[in-house]
Design a protein around this motif. Structure first.
Motif, PDB file in Angstrom:
ATOM      1  N   ASP A 106       0.836  -1.195   0.000  1.00 49.93           N
ATOM      2  CA  ASP A 106       0.000   0.000   0.000  1.00 49.93           C
ATOM      3  C   ASP A 106       0.877   1.254   0.000  1.00 49.93           C
ATOM      4  O   ASP A 106       1.740   1.425   0.862  1.00 49.93           O
ATOM      5  CB  ASP A 106      -0.929   0.005   1.204  1.00 49.93           C
ATOM      6  N   ASP A 151      -6.328   1.456  -5.890  1.00 47.17           N
ATOM      7  CA  ASP A 151      -5.517   1.687  -4.694  1.00 47.17           C
ATOM      8  C   ASP A 151      -4.063   1.611  -5.114  1.00 47.17           C
ATOM      9  O   ASP A 151      -3.585   0.541  -5.529  1.00 47.17           O
ATOM     10  CB  ASP A 151      -5.815   0.640  -3.624  1.00 47.17           C
ATOM     11  N   GLN A 211      -0.303   1.045  -5.315  1.00 51.05           N
ATOM     12  CA  GLN A 211       0.641   0.153  -4.657  1.00 51.05           C
ATOM     13  C   GLN A 211       2.060   0.562  -5.037  1.00 51.05           C
ATOM     14  O   GLN A 211       2.277   1.293  -6.013  1.00 51.05           O
ATOM     15  CB  GLN A 211       0.398  -1.299  -5.086  1.00 51.05           C
TER      16      GLN A 211
END
Length: 525
Positions: A126, A178, A180
């Protein structure tokens, strides 16, 4: 059986590229090459002439002028990937390489490994929650647009970001992804690569976003794989062994690293030094070998760090300006027990505290779990303790309501010892000199990650003398400081002499010191 299409990004050394391509394709695998458009045209012509007739070699349909940290690296990768997908319909996996990478296993081993692991191998953490980025800008990589290269146009790079900040020109990250982050050295299955290519054609908004992010080769593929592939089909690791120095630079491997490299749980390694001719030759022969039994161990990074540090002595923590004039206090006494065998120093401290009215703390700067009172968070990590060492110790004096205190310290922490010995307080050192058997040192190597369960006896036999010399060197560095209040006890020394040294160190009567030193299990392992 798996067939690998290697994606090779390169910009120099055409002879090495030709050799690498011929070696990797000789066993039936493929390679797709992107040669930087900034490189010499004659070098590319040399590569095309040598490899053009090879049916297992393809070239990116378009050559890009690449720059570190720029979108151009991702664009070049995509061109090479698309060429590989079109040219090699039988390829099952696509493996990203650079010209500095070399295999550290056989092709037979690599194919069997991929056959038995139906997943994608790519680091993907993340972006916002992980600590993958250690230094430099973080969120700014994404929320601002980057048109200039920080290495080539540093002023423009930061000035353009400054103006965007002033004008509030932040941008939204595409809402359904999201972001990464991870290493750019990945190995992906064919269906994953085809899904990525399809995504790039459908989602122009995402492509525009990444095209002006900073260092997108660490985020683009990492993000898309997580977006397109179920988490259970991803292993968040790279199959390429690489390390970085204390200064953030890639470690180069040389001829004497062969045994270490082939013992790691990786298929390739980066960077192999161009000067390491013998290592390159041995690894090149290894790729085509058969029936090789690899004894896998995982201590490579720790072992390299240990061996590379021999002879390099530097300060681990620079003093902060607000501590430059700090002192523990002229009226205070700090007694430091230096011992490599932590359990011995802890036993001795326990015996002292039972008989002498003195405060004592175990390995304060080495052991995270050392019992400590709540000091407002300054004690919460080893990094904070070392950074604010004098403040921390002053607070301990206050908490324990004493002016005399003992600390245990590892002899490797010479910089901390020097700092305390230069303080205005009365500071003493007691060296606890222990004996080290070969068995103990071998166990120490395994406990500290320098060796593993599969480390061979021959490797341990070579490592143990280095460890012993290293431990002696640590103590010699301390002795060379020629401190005034320096005392020593020896495991193999006379108990009477040890008691005299302990009595002087603690300023206690000789009988009490002798009683402490006669504890029969004090030096037991």
């Amino acid at each position: 059986m798996s067939r690998i299409a290697f994606i090779l990004l390169c910009h120099k050394d055409p002879a090495a590229i030709i050799d690498q391509a011929e070696r990797l394709t000789a066993v039936g695998d493929y390679i797709s090459i992107h040669f930087d458009a900034r490189a010499k045209p004659e070098h590319f012509a040399m590569i095309k002439e040598a490899l053009g007739p090879n049916p297992n070699v393809a070239f990116a349909k378009k050559r890009i002028k690449c720059g570190w940290g720029e979108w151009s690296l991702v664009e070049a990768s995509l061109y090479a990937v698309e060429a590989a997908v079109d040219a090699f319909p039988r390829a099952t996996h696509f493996y990203m390489l650079s010209g500095d990478c070399m295999s550290v296993k056989t092709a037979e081993y690599a194919h069997e490994f991929l056959d038995s692991n139906d997943c994608d191998f790519i680091e993907s953490f993340d972006f916002f929650e992980s600590d993958w980025i250690k230094t430099g800008i973080k969120e700014e990589r994404l929320v601002y647009r980057h048109w200039f290269n920080e290495r080539n146009n540093k002023w423009l790079f930061y000035k353009s970001m400054e103006w965007q900040q002033r004008l509030g020109l932040t941008r939204e990250i595409p809402h359904d992804i999201d972001v990464q982050i991870g290493s750019q050295w990945w190995c992906l299955r064919r269906e994953t690569v085809e899904a990525i290519i399809d995504f790039t054609k459908r989602r122009k908004d995402v492509m525009r976003f990444f095209a002006t992010t900073w260092i997108p080769d660490e985020t683009f593929f990492q993000t898309l794989v997580r977006h397109l592939v179920p988490g259970k089909e991803i292993q968040t690791r790279t199959l390429t062994f690489l390390m970085f120095t204390d200064y953030g630079m890639p470690v180069n491997f040389y001829n004497d690293h062969y045994d270490m490299l082939v013992a790691q749980d990786f298929l390739f390694a980066r960077k192999i030094s161009p000067e390491a001719k013998e290592l390159r030759a041995r690894l090149g022969e290894l790729w085509a070998s058969e029936d090789v039994d690899f004894r896998i161990s995982g201590e490579g990074r720790n072992l390299y760090k240990f061996l590379a540090g021999r002879g390099r002595v530097g300060r681990r923590f620079a003093p902060r300006f607000w501590e430059a004039e700090a002192t523990l206090g002229r009226h205070r006494e700090l007694m430091i027990m230096v011992c490599k065998k932590w359990h011995v120093a802890k036993r001795l401290l326990d015996q002292i505290k039972q008989r002498v009215d003195v405060a004592g703390v175990e390995y304060l700067f080495e052991e995270e779990g050392t019992p400590l009172p709540d000091l407002g968070g300054i004690q919460s990590s080893l990094d904070k303790r070392a950074r604010h060492r004098r403040v921390l110790v002053r607070m301990l004096y206050d908490v324990y309501q004493t002016d005399r205190m003992i600390l245990c310290m590892d002899p490797s922490n010479l910089d901390l010892l020097q700092d305390f010995m230069s303080d205005r307080s009365t500071t003493k050192v007691l060296e606890i000199n222990c004996d080290f058997s070969d068995d103990y040192l071998a166990g120490h190597a395994k406990r500290t990650g320098l060796a593993g369960d599969h480390t061979t006896d021959d490797q341990l036999d070579r490592l143990v003398p280095t460890l012993r010399n290293d431990l002696h060197h640590e103590l010699d560095r301390i002795r060379d400081q020629d401190y005034e209040n320096y005392h020593r006890i020896n495991e193999s020394g006379d108990p009477e002499e040890n008691a005299d040294a302990l009595a002087r160190f603690l300023e206690i009567d000789r009988n009490t010191a002798l009683e402490i030193m006669q504890i029969h299990y004090l030096f037991s392992d």
